[in-house]
Motif scaffolding. Structure first.
Motif, PDB file in Angstrom:
ATOM      1  N   GLU A 190      -5.890  12.330   1.045  1.00 21.43           N
ATOM      2  CA  GLU A 190      -5.434  13.724   0.931  1.00 21.43           C
ATOM      3  C   GLU A 190      -3.912  13.796   0.952  1.00 21.43           C
ATOM      4  O   GLU A 190      -3.304  14.530   0.166  1.00 21.43           O
ATOM      5  CB  GLU A 190      -6.023  14.569   2.063  1.00 21.43           C
ATOM      6  CG  GLU A 190      -7.516  14.830   1.948  1.00 21.43           C
ATOM      7  CD  GLU A 190      -8.381  13.629   2.332  1.00 21.43           C
ATOM      8  OE1 GLU A 190      -7.822  12.633   2.887  1.00 21.43           O
ATOM      9  OE2 GLU A 190      -9.595  13.671   2.074  1.00 21.43           O
ATOM     10  N   ALA A 191      -3.294  13.041   1.856  1.00 18.25           N
ATOM     11  CA  ALA A 191      -1.826  13.063   1.959  1.00 18.25           C
ATOM     12  C   ALA A 191      -1.165  12.520   0.705  1.00 18.25           C
ATOM     13  O   ALA A 191      -0.050  12.915   0.355  1.00 18.25           O
ATOM     14  CB  ALA A 191      -1.383  12.258   3.176  1.00 18.25           C
ATOM     15  N   ALA A 192      -1.859  11.614   0.005  1.00 17.91           N
ATOM     16  CA  ALA A 192      -1.302  11.003  -1.206  1.00 17.91           C
ATOM     17  C   ALA A 192      -1.608  11.814  -2.454  1.00 17.91           C
ATOM     18  O   ALA A 192      -1.254  11.393  -3.561  1.00 17.91           O
ATOM     19  CB  ALA A 192      -1.855   9.594  -1.373  1.00 17.91           C
ATOM     20  N   SER A 193      -2.230  12.976  -2.298  1.00 17.42           N
ATOM     21  CA  SER A 193      -2.651  13.782  -3.441  1.00 17.42           C
ATOM     22  C   SER A 193      -1.659  14.901  -3.739  1.00 17.42           C
ATOM     23  O   SER A 193      -1.380  15.730  -2.865  1.00 17.42           O
ATOM     24  CB  SER A 193      -4.026  14.403  -3.170  1.00 17.42           C
ATOM     25  OG  SER A 193      -5.001  13.422  -2.952  1.00 17.42           O
TER      26      SER A 193
ATOM     27  N   GLU B  34       0.834  -1.195   0.000  1.00 15.79           N
ATOM     28  CA  GLU B  34       0.000   0.000   0.000  1.00 15.79           C
ATOM     29  C   GLU B  34       0.875   1.253   0.000  1.00 15.79           C
ATOM     30  O   GLU B  34       2.058   1.206   0.329  1.00 15.79           O
ATOM     31  CB  GLU B  34      -0.915   0.030   1.239  1.00 15.79           C
ATOM     32  CG  GLU B  34      -2.032  -0.980   1.237  1.00 15.79           C
ATOM     33  CD  GLU B  34      -2.956  -0.823   2.441  1.00 15.79           C
ATOM     34  OE1 GLU B  34      -2.679   0.054   3.297  1.00 15.79           O
ATOM     35  OE2 GLU B  34      -3.954  -1.559   2.527  1.00 15.79           O
ATOM     36  N   HIS B  35       0.253   2.365  -0.356  1.00 17.37           N
ATOM     37  CA  HIS B  35       0.891   3.677  -0.198  1.00 17.37           C
ATOM     38  C   HIS B  35       1.348   3.812   1.257  1.00 17.37           C
ATOM     39  O   HIS B  35       0.641   3.382   2.174  1.00 17.37           O
ATOM     40  CB  HIS B  35      -0.130   4.768  -0.531  1.00 17.37           C
ATOM     41  CG  HIS B  35       0.357   6.160  -0.259  1.00 17.37           C
ATOM     42  ND1 HIS B  35       1.146   6.849  -1.148  1.00 17.37           N
ATOM     43  CD2 HIS B  35       0.171   6.982   0.805  1.00 17.37           C
ATOM     44  CE1 HIS B  35       1.417   8.042  -0.650  1.00 17.37           C
ATOM     45  NE2 HIS B  35       0.844   8.144   0.539  1.00 17.37           N
ATOM     46  N   PRO B  36       2.554   4.350   1.526  1.00 19.55           N
ATOM     47  CA  PRO B  36       3.400   5.103   0.597  1.00 19.55           C
ATOM     48  C   PRO B  36       4.568   4.323  -0.007  1.00 19.55           C
ATOM     49  O   PRO B  36       5.535   4.932  -0.472  1.00 19.55           O
ATOM     50  CB  PRO B  36       3.922   6.218   1.494  1.00 19.55           C
ATOM     51  CG  PRO B  36       4.122   5.542   2.825  1.00 19.55           C
ATOM     52  CD  PRO B  36       2.986   4.550   2.935  1.00 19.55           C
TER      53      PRO B  36
ATOM     54  N   LEU C 142      -8.846   2.235  -2.536  1.00 20.42           N
ATOM     55  CA  LEU C 142      -8.513   2.013  -1.130  1.00 20.42           C
ATOM     56  C   LEU C 142      -7.558   0.845  -0.931  1.00 20.42           C
ATOM     57  O   LEU C 142      -6.760   0.858   0.017  1.00 20.42           O
ATOM     58  CB  LEU C 142      -9.790   1.796  -0.314  1.00 20.42           C
ATOM     59  CG  LEU C 142     -10.773   2.974  -0.298  1.00 20.42           C
ATOM     60  CD1 LEU C 142     -11.898   2.706   0.691  1.00 20.42           C
ATOM     61  CD2 LEU C 142     -10.073   4.294   0.006  1.00 20.42           C
ATOM     62  N   ASP C 143      -7.610  -0.168  -1.792  1.00 16.37           N
ATOM     63  CA  ASP C 143      -6.637  -1.263  -1.696  1.00 16.37           C
ATOM     64  C   ASP C 143      -5.223  -0.789  -2.014  1.00 16.37           C
ATOM     65  O   ASP C 143      -4.243  -1.434  -1.619  1.00 16.37           O
ATOM     66  CB  ASP C 143      -7.009  -2.405  -2.652  1.00 16.37           C
ATOM     67  CG  ASP C 143      -8.090  -3.309  -2.086  1.00 16.37           C
ATOM     68  OD1 ASP C 143      -8.513  -3.081  -0.930  1.00 16.37           O
ATOM     69  OD2 ASP C 143      -8.532  -4.236  -2.792  1.00 16.37           O
ATOM     70  N   VAL C 144      -5.126   0.329  -2.707  1.00  5.94           N
ATOM     71  CA  VAL C 144      -3.818   0.897  -3.062  1.00  5.94           C
ATOM     72  C   VAL C 144      -3.329   1.864  -1.984  1.00  5.94           C
ATOM     73  O   VAL C 144      -2.171   1.828  -1.580  1.00  5.94           O
ATOM     74  CB  VAL C 144      -3.881   1.620  -4.420  1.00  5.94           C
ATOM     75  CG1 VAL C 144      -2.554   2.325  -4.731  1.00  5.94           C
ATOM     76  CG2 VAL C 144      -4.222   0.631  -5.525  1.00  5.94           C
ATOM     77  N   PHE C 145      -4.249   2.726  -1.517  1.00  5.20           N
ATOM     78  CA  PHE C 145      -3.834   3.808  -0.620  1.00  5.20           C
ATOM     79  C   PHE C 145      -4.157   3.554   0.848  1.00  5.20           C
ATOM     80  O   PHE C 145      -3.688   4.283   1.716  1.00  5.20           O
ATOM     81  CB  PHE C 145      -4.486   5.123  -1.071  1.00  5.20           C
ATOM     82  CG  PHE C 145      -3.985   5.589  -2.397  1.00  5.20           C
ATOM     83  CD1 PHE C 145      -2.773   6.249  -2.510  1.00  5.20           C
ATOM     84  CD2 PHE C 145      -4.702   5.338  -3.549  1.00  5.20           C
ATOM     85  CE1 PHE C 145      -2.293   6.665  -3.736  1.00  5.20           C
ATOM     86  CE2 PHE C 145      -4.240   5.750  -4.790  1.00  5.20           C
ATOM     87  CZ  PHE C 145      -3.017   6.413  -4.876  1.00  5.20           C
ATOM     88  N   GLY C 146      -4.944   2.551   1.133  1.00  2.71           N
ATOM     89  CA  GLY C 146      -5.296   2.273   2.507  1.00  2.71           C
ATOM     90  C   GLY C 146      -6.563   3.000   2.934  1.00  2.71           C
ATOM     91  O   GLY C 146      -7.130   3.788   2.181  1.00  2.71           O
TER      92      GLY C 146
END
Length: 209
Positions: free
Chosen positions: A123-126, A18-20, A112-116
């Motif tokens: 938002e943090a991954a954007s 998952e991210h990050p 969500l399976d990618v970023f949790g």
């Protein structure tokens, strides 16, 4: 970079990270290239990042959020420029688009399976969240299916008054056609723009004012 599970594509793709982790891998790769550029006859001050689709998101995130390279003792200004192609840059909006148009299951598996599922993780991954933290110039390309996702970045760039991020849209190209044209043998407007940007970002922007 390492991959997330992809149940939305194939039920056998049921494991992954998952991210990050994805962007951490990209940061580590960039740091390695900075350290070893001379070994390959490269100028460490002329290194660009780019990617297609999910790679576009990662290139943009690496360019806008300086924390990933800072973990390797590298200032994000070492990125000479970023060229994201056909990506999404506001992950909360990306999730909502999938939820509305493709259903809850697709949104869960594809986003969500990618970023949790943690609070604030989208938002943090954007990249839209981190605009203004760095001054890396960006040339953002989008085709028919990704212009809507790029629009969120356009709005954020305009609201922030950022001048060194420009956009090229190709509404006549599907997602697949974007990379097929760029990688093809015939002259191509997108590839020509990318090359001009790499040669001299400031000159390219000045030409398009």
């Amino acid at each position: 970079h390492r991959m997330s599970k992809g149940l939305w594509m194939n039920e056998k793709l049921d494991t992954g990270i998952e991210h990050p982790v994805h962007v951490q891998d990209c940061a580590a790769a960039f740091a390695w290239l900075v350290a070893h550029a001379a070994d390959y006859g490269l100028d460490p001050d002329r290194l660009f990042v780019g990617g297609f689709s999910s790679g576009a998101h990662l290139a943009a995130l690496l360019a806008t959020d300086p924390s990933w390279l800072a973990a390797h003792g590298i200032d994000s200004s070492r990125i000479a420029g970023a060229i994201p192609v056909g990506g999404a840059y506001d992950m909360a909006a990306y999730y909502e688009a999938h939820r509305v148009h493709n259903g809850e299951k697709m949104a869960e598996q594809h986003v969500l399976d990618v970023f949790g599922r943690g609070e604030g993780v989208l938002e943090a991954a954007s990249p839209t969240t981190h605009l203004g933290k760095t001054k890396v110039p960006m040339l953002v390309l989008a085709g028919l299916h990704t212009i809507v996702y790029t629009s969120h970045l356009k709005v954020a760039v305009k609201e922030a008054g950022i001048e060194n991020i420009r956009f090229l849209d190709f509404p006549d190209r599907t997602h697949a056609r974007m990379y097929q044209h760029i990688a093809g043998e015939k002259p191509d407007e997108a590839r020509t723009a990318m090359i001009a940007f790499i040669r001299d970002p400031e000159a390219y922007f000045a030409q398009r004012r």
